[in-house]
Design an enzyme around this catalytic site. Sequence first.
Site, PDB file in Angstrom:
ATOM      1  N   GLU B  80      -2.014   6.940   1.293  1.00 30.63           N
ATOM      2  CA  GLU B  80      -0.667   7.245   1.790  1.00 30.63           C
ATOM      3  C   GLU B  80      -0.041   8.471   1.136  1.00 30.63           C
ATOM      4  OE1 GLU B  80      -1.753   4.231   1.063  1.00 30.63           O
ATOM      5  OE2 GLU B  80      -1.304   2.878   2.722  1.00 30.63           O
ATOM      6  N   ASP B 105       7.118  -0.613   3.495  1.00 28.32           N
ATOM      7  CA  ASP B 105       6.629  -0.903   2.135  1.00 28.32           C
ATOM      8  C   ASP B 105       5.570   0.111   1.706  1.00 28.32           C
ATOM      9  OD1 ASP B 105       7.473  -4.144   1.847  1.00 28.32           O
ATOM     10  OD2 ASP B 105       7.156  -3.390   3.855  1.00 28.32           O
ATOM     11  N   PHE B 106       4.764   0.574   2.645  1.00 33.91           N
ATOM     12  CA  PHE B 106       3.678   1.508   2.309  1.00 33.91           C
ATOM     13  C   PHE B 106       4.213   2.911   1.998  1.00 33.91           C
ATOM     14  CE2 PHE B 106       1.445  -1.309   5.612  1.00 33.91           C
ATOM     15  CZ  PHE B 106       1.317  -2.334   4.688  1.00 33.91           C
ATOM     16  N   HIS B 149       6.012  -6.919   2.663  1.00 33.31           N
ATOM     17  CA  HIS B 149       5.862  -6.462   4.049  1.00 33.31           C
ATOM     18  C   HIS B 149       7.159  -6.575   4.839  1.00 33.31           C
ATOM     19  CE1 HIS B 149       1.571  -6.271   3.316  1.00 33.31           C
ATOM     20  NE2 HIS B 149       1.337  -5.877   4.549  1.00 33.31           N
TER      21      HIS B 149
END
Lengths: 341, 346
Positions: B80, B105-106, B149
Site C-alpha cells: 500500500e 483501514d489499509f 475493517h
Amino acid sequence: MIRYPYKDIEFSPAPRPKKKYDPDFLIGLYRSMLRIRMIQEAIESRYHEDQMKSPIHLVIGQEATSVGVCAALRNTDQVYSSHRTQGNYLAKGGSLKAMLSELYCRLNGCAGSRGGSMHLLDKSVGYAGSSAIVAGSVPVTTGAAFSAQLLKKDQVNVVFFGDAATEEGAVWESLNFAALKSLPVIYICENNFYSVCSSLEVRQPGVDIYKKAEAFGLNSCRIDGSQVLHVYEAAREAVERAQSGGGPTFIESVAYRWRGHGGAGDDSASGYRDPEEVKAWQEFCPIEGLYKELVKQKQLDEVRKNSMKEEIQEEIQEAFEHAINSPNPEEKDLSTHVYSD
Amino acid sequence: MPWAEALLTSKAAGQEVTEEGRALSYVDALREALTLALELDPKVFVLGQGVNDSPGMFGVTTDLHKKFGTDRVFDTPLSEEGLTGICAGAALNGTRPVYLHNRPDFLLLTFNQLVSHAAKFHYIDNGQSNVPMVVWSAIGRGWGSGSQHSQAIQGFLLGVPGLKIIMPSTPYDAKGLMLSAIADNNPVLIFEHRWAMKTKGVVPEGIYHVPLGKGIYRRRGEDLTIVGTSHTLSLAIEAIDELSKEGISADVIDLRTLKPLDEEIIFESLKKTGKVLVVDTGPEMAGVCAEIGCLVAEKGFHDLRGPVRRIGLPDSPVPAGYTLEQFYFPDKNRIAKVIREMVSGT
C-alpha cells in the site's frame, strides 16, 4: 579503526566501454565533478554566516556517482533524489543560481523557498524533485517510470538514495513492482556506510545490498563510486536496458561521505567513525583520480585545471551575489499553490 | 443486526426509486463513472487489490479490465505505501491513477506517501507539479468487520493541507463526485460507505460533475440544522422524516465533500435555525464533528441558540461482534433522541 577499508570491497566488473572516449567527454566529467566539489566547499565556507537557513547535506567525496550517472542520461530523462540533493541536481544540469536562491530562502529559489536544500527541482533539465523522507522518492520515481511506460514516452527515470533507504519497506515494494512491470527505471543506491552516525554494521546483517535487489528480480551490480567511468558505464548499460524494454536496474555505488551527515565540516571527532577512516578514503578522491589519469593521457594539465577553477569560481561568486540580492517572498506568497487548479 | 450485509442486500432489493429518471444501483453508478473516465481519457488508469477479480471490488470494477486491458486496469501487489507513492509519481509524470482499497483501514499503511508526498508536491514544487490521483475506499460497518475493517479515518486527514476529501451518500453523487475527483488536479480521497453502496437512485447517463467543496440541502426545515455526510447523514434523514409527525423539521445539509469544506451553507442555515447537529461516520473526538462544531462555535456563536451537538463514534475501538456493535454505532432512533432534546432545549 578503519571499519570499511576500500580494499575489502568487492566490486562487480564495470561494463566495457562501447567506444573510445572523446577527450571533451572526459574533461567534461572532470569539470562537472570539480564544479560540484567547489560549489559544496563554497556553501560550506559560508554556512556559518547563518544566511543559508536550510539543512544542507554535502556530497563531497561522492561526486562521481552523480556525475557518472547523469552523463548517461538525456535532458528528457528524469532524476529524483533523497535529501542529499545537491550533487544530483547539479550533475543533471540544475540551475546553480536557482539552487542558491533556494538555500537563501528567496522568492526565486528553484522551489520558491518552499523546498529548501532537501527539496530542489529544475524541471527544465529533468531534475524532477526529491524527498526529505528517506526512501520517499523511490516509489515516486517508480510511478513516474510507470507513467512513462503507459504513455509510451521515450524516457528513463532514475532515483538516487542512500544505503539506509534500503531498510525501508517502500524500497522493496517499489523494486517488486518495477520488476513485475519491467519498468524503465534505474535505482542508484549511494552506499556511504553511514546513516547520520549509525554505521551499516549496526543496521544491516551484512548481506550485500545489491544482492538483495537481485533477489527481487532486478539486474544489479556494485560499482566503485570513486571511479566516474565505472559509474558511467554501469549507468549507460542500465539506460540501454530501460530503453529497450529490458526493465529496471539496481546499481549500488560505493563512495565515502567525507563530511558529516548534515551541515558543514566533518564530525568524525564526535566518535562514531575514526577520522583515520575519512583520511584513508580521501586517498581515493574521484576528482584527483580522474585528474591524474587525464594528465597521464596528456589531456589535462595544471594550467588548464587552474583556468577551469577560475572560471567555476567566477560562476559561483556570481550565483551567490544573485541569491543574496534576490527578493524574499512576502506573506501573500504563503498560501498560493496549496491546491492546483 | 445479525449479518447486516445480508439484511442490507435484501433491503436494497426491495428499495423503490420514486423519482423520475433512470434508476441505478450505487455500485453500478460508480462502475459507470470509472468506465466513462477510462473511455474519455487514456491517461486514466485503475488499480487496487482485486480490481480484476470476478467480484471486482464489490462490483465497482467488474470486467473493466476486459474492456480497457490490464495495462490500465490491474490488480496490485499488497504494497500500500509503495503503490501510493507509485501513484503519486505516475500522477507527477502525466497520468491519472485511481487507486481502490477495500477499506480505509489499509490507508493507514500509506500515510507517508499520501500525507508527506502526494499532498505536498504541488506546494513544495511551488506550483510546478500536479498530483491528480484518486484514492478510493469503502468504510465498513457490521458483518464482523470489527476494529481493523470498520475505521472511518476521514477525520485524521482533515488537517492535511493539499488533500481533498469526498464522502458521497447517493448513487447520483457517487458517480458525479467520482468524475469530479478524476478530473481534479489534486490528490482526492473518496470514502464510500458499504451501507450507502447498497442503495439505488436516479443516475443520469453520460458525464456530469458534482462540484467539490459545495454542500446541498437534502431537507429544508425550521428547528435545527443537521450537517454531515455519507451513511450517517442518511440515518439522520430517516430520523427527521419520522419526526415530522411530531412537528419537528430541520435543514439537512449533505456536505458531499469535507475538504474543501462548504462553510457558507452551514452558516446560512445556522442563521435561520440557531441550532446545529453534526453527524459523521467517524469518531466524535478530534474529527469531522469536532472540527465543524468548533467552527460553528468560533464563527457562528452569535447565531447559536443552544449547544452544538455531535453524533459520531465513541472513543473506543469498533467491536467485531454484532452483540456489542449494536450499542456502538448510532442509528436513527439515537439521532431522533438527540434531535428531540435539541428542539425542546433539554
